[in-house]
Design a protein around this motif. Structure first.
Motif, PDB file in Angstrom:
ATOM      1  N   GLU A   1       0.840  -1.194   0.000  1.00  0.00           N
ATOM      2  CA  GLU A   1       0.000   0.000   0.000  1.00  0.00           C
ATOM      3  C   GLU A   1       0.874   1.243   0.000  1.00  0.00           C
ATOM      4  N   PRO A   2       0.425   2.328  -0.603  1.00  0.00           N
ATOM      5  CA  PRO A   2       1.267   3.527  -0.713  1.00  0.00           C
ATOM      6  C   PRO A   2       1.627   4.138   0.638  1.00  0.00           C
ATOM      7  N   ASP A   3       0.859   3.843   1.683  1.00  0.00           N
ATOM      8  CA  ASP A   3       1.180   4.347   3.015  1.00  0.00           C
ATOM      9  C   ASP A   3       1.989   3.346   3.838  1.00  0.00           C
ATOM     10  N   GLY A   4       2.343   2.221   3.247  1.00  0.00           N
ATOM     11  CA  GLY A   4       3.102   1.203   3.971  1.00  0.00           C
ATOM     12  C   GLY A   4       4.600   1.427   3.860  1.00  0.00           C
ATOM     13  N   SER A   5       5.327   0.905   4.832  1.00  0.00           N
ATOM     14  CA  SER A   5       6.786   0.994   4.799  1.00  0.00           C
ATOM     15  C   SER A   5       7.376  -0.021   5.761  1.00  0.00           C
ATOM     16  N   TRP A   6       8.614  -0.383   5.548  1.00  0.00           N
ATOM     17  CA  TRP A   6       9.371  -1.188   6.506  1.00  0.00           C
ATOM     18  C   TRP A   6      10.845  -1.077   6.147  1.00  0.00           C
ATOM     19  N   ARG A   7      11.702  -1.735   6.910  1.00  0.00           N
ATOM     20  CA  ARG A   7      13.140  -1.553   6.720  1.00  0.00           C
ATOM     21  C   ARG A   7      13.675  -2.221   5.462  1.00  0.00           C
ATOM     22  N   GLY A   8      12.827  -2.928   4.744  1.00  0.00           N
ATOM     23  CA  GLY A   8      13.279  -3.595   3.529  1.00  0.00           C
ATOM     24  C   GLY A   8      12.809  -2.939   2.255  1.00  0.00           C
TER      25      GLY A   8
END
Length: 575
Positions: A558-565
């Motif tokens: 999702e465009p609002d998602g993120s993580w360290r990878g």
């Protein structure tokens, strides 16, 4: 004193495991989740074939013995090159401990022995400084043992009713040195101080001889005692020992340089001469806080030529980051327009194979780095929640923990900056790549690979070409450390390292794309698609297997998602 029985953990977290699949939406305003690492035992259960890496004294042998006793696995502790001849055939689990002690041709010996073992479960344990660069048969996962945490050590002291301040020092994060620190009543803030407090000089020469002959039973402690002995040796003799067997003497030399910094200049003149791997290893040990042109030259060559192991190249890059990485990390690669083959039949979401036409564009040689993104943050005040944001040693690693909107905002800001600087023309913009542009830059003119996966370097997996699960780093590293993985146009890190955002819409279902192939002008490049419409990610990341760290596999988030990878790289093209 024997090492206490701690629960060892590996550098593989629950979040990493989740991210091997397609990820779900996260609240961008929420605080990052606490990282929870799997135990070594859980890793063994998870990966039937596993290489566990750890430095001297990390607890590998203690763990191997305990595991064998609990499970009935066959344990073979290796002490020399011919011990593998005793490896029994069979179907039950096999543990090979100390593979780093197999000698100069250990990699070849190990692979020959493994070929005779069929598909039985196998656990390998070894010193990462020696074996991390070894190529193992397909199917082996690689993970590193983590140091003991401060909280774990403090909890042990409290439960045991022991007052041992030295056991809470940074050096005592090594299990062997923690056991040593338990016998000390005073503080000791370094490994050298631990040794000085615990031992007289009587055994220094004996420890030195034990290491040299391969008879050492506690190499973590003997390496420190040997360093004390080496203080009395002339520089040319120290250099002779190191250059003959750098893997054997690296720890002792590092300890010696901390003990006797006045030896650094004399040893540098002896150790840095020539272009051998030993000279490169010496440069890593000689690198201090102050920039040194001779050392920096070796470290740069180590990175750009892909020499030594990924871990050692990452250490070199960390040092260059502190001194100011001389590489142009904002460099662009020119990608010619035209028709190319896109897709693959190796995964349903990447098929069918079909031709696509793109125009000329330029693309970042590397993913956008922490240093580059930090300049954007300083100029705009945009929020960035990343543990690497202020770490100077990771300034040359990819910027991560970024949403699609973060990446687009950076591109818009950089367009203005680069136009003002004259780096791009007034009619050009910086933006994210479309999915076809990303694949064009990664695979070039390579055609359909059939049943074989297409990688930037060609058909066929090369574990030395990508920061993927197979590399064992399990984290993003500095950009450009895998030159063997360069795409036909010179782009690096397009397989593994970090998933990269594209402009292209995937759809709102995590598993199956709404916008399937063939690629078409059908609304999949709509920049205003809603927040549930996932955007395509490409390239895989450090925890991806060779099935995903390639030119054709399609991920999404999702465009609002993120993580360290996940991170991104930029494109420059006409507006």
């Amino acid at each position: 004193m024997s090492a206490p029985d701690f629960t060892l953990r590996v550098n593989f977290s629950h979040e990493d495991k989740e991210a091997k699949g397609l990820r779900s939406l996260r609240d961008p305003q929420a605080a990052p989740r606490k990282v929870v690492y799997f135990t070594a035992r859980e890793a063994v259960d998870m990966f039937p074939r596993l290489l566990l890496l750890g430095p001297r004294g990390a607890g590998k042998s203690v763990f191997a013995s305990k595991l064998a006793a609990e499970t009935g696995a066959t344990l073979l502790s290796l002490g020399g090159p011919h011990d593998l001849d005793q490896a029994p055939a069979g179907a039950g689990p096999l543990i090979l401990d100390g593979i780093d002690r197999l000698g100069p041709d250990g990699e070849q010996r190990l692979n020959a022995a493994l070929a005779a073992q069929g598909d039985r479960p196998i656990l390998l344990l070894g010193d990462g400084a020696v074996v991390r660069s070894w190529r193992l048969p397909p199917g082996f996962a690689v993970h590193g043992l983590l140091p003991l945490s401060h909280d774990d050590r403090a909890g042990y002291l409290q439960a045991a009713g022991i007052a041992a301040p030295a056991a809470l020092s940074g050096a005592a994060a090594n299990p062997a040195l923690f056991a040593l620190a338990l016998g000390l009543s005073g503080p000791a803030d370094s490994a050298e101080a631990l040794i000085d407090a615990a031992f007289t000089h009587d055994g220094d020469a004996t420890a030195f001889a034990a290491l040299a002959s391969g008879r050492s039973t506690n190499r973590a402690v003997d390496g420190l005692l040997a360093a004390r002995h080496m203080q009395g040796l002339p520089p040319h003799e120290i250099a002779r020992h190191f250059l003959a067997a750098p893997e054997l003497w690296s720890d002792s030399l590092a300890n010696l340089l901390r003990r006797s910094p006045d030896l650094r200049q004399a040893l540098a003149a002896l150790l840095l001469a020539g272009e051998s791997d030993a000279a490169l290893k010496a440069a890593l040990l000689l690198a201090g806080n102050e920039p040194d042109p001779a050392v920096a030259g070796k470290l740069l060559a180590l990175i750009e030529e892909g020499r030594l192991s990924p871990l050692e190249r990452d250490r070199a890059a960390r040092c260059l980051a502190r001194w100011g990485d001389p590489r142009d990390l904002d460099a662009l690669c020119a990608i010619p327009g035209g028709s190319f083959v896109m897709g693959s039949d190796t995964h349903p979401n990447s098929s069918p194979v079909h031709p696509v036409t793109v125009g000329d564009f330029r693309i970042g040689r590397f993913p956008v780095t922490n240093a580059a993104y930090a300049r954007f943050i300083a100029a705009t005040g945009r929020k960035w929640v990343s543990p690497e944001a202020g770490n100077i040693e990771r300034s040359n690693a990819p910027a991560t923990d970024l949403t699609w909107h973060d990446a687009r905002a950076y591109c818009a800001w950089l367009t203005t900056v680069w136009q003002a600087e004259g780096r791009i023309a007034a009619h050009e913009v910086v933006r994210l790549p479309t999915e076809p542009e990303w694949e064009r830059a990664a695979r070039g003119e390579q055609g359909d690979g059939g049943d074989e996966i297409v990688y930037p370097w060609g058909l066929g997996w090369n574990p030395a070409a990508a920061n993927s699960e197979e590399s064992g780093l399990n984290a993003q590293c500095a950009v450009g450390l895998f030159p063997a993985g360069a795409s036909p146009y010179g782009c690096l890190d397009m397989a593994g390292q970090v998933w990269e955002w594209t402009t292209t819409v995937w759809g709102d279902d995590m598993t199956t794309p709404t916008f399937r192939y063939p690629y078409a002008d059908d609304g999949r490049e709509n920049p205003a698609a809603g927040p549930t419409m996932r955007r395509v990610l490409r390239g895989g990341c450090f925890s991806s297997t060779s099935l995903k760290a390639c030119c054709t596999y399609r991920g999404s988030l999702e465009p609002d998602g993120s993580w360290r990878g996940n991170g991104f790289r930029i494109v420059v093209a006409a507006s």
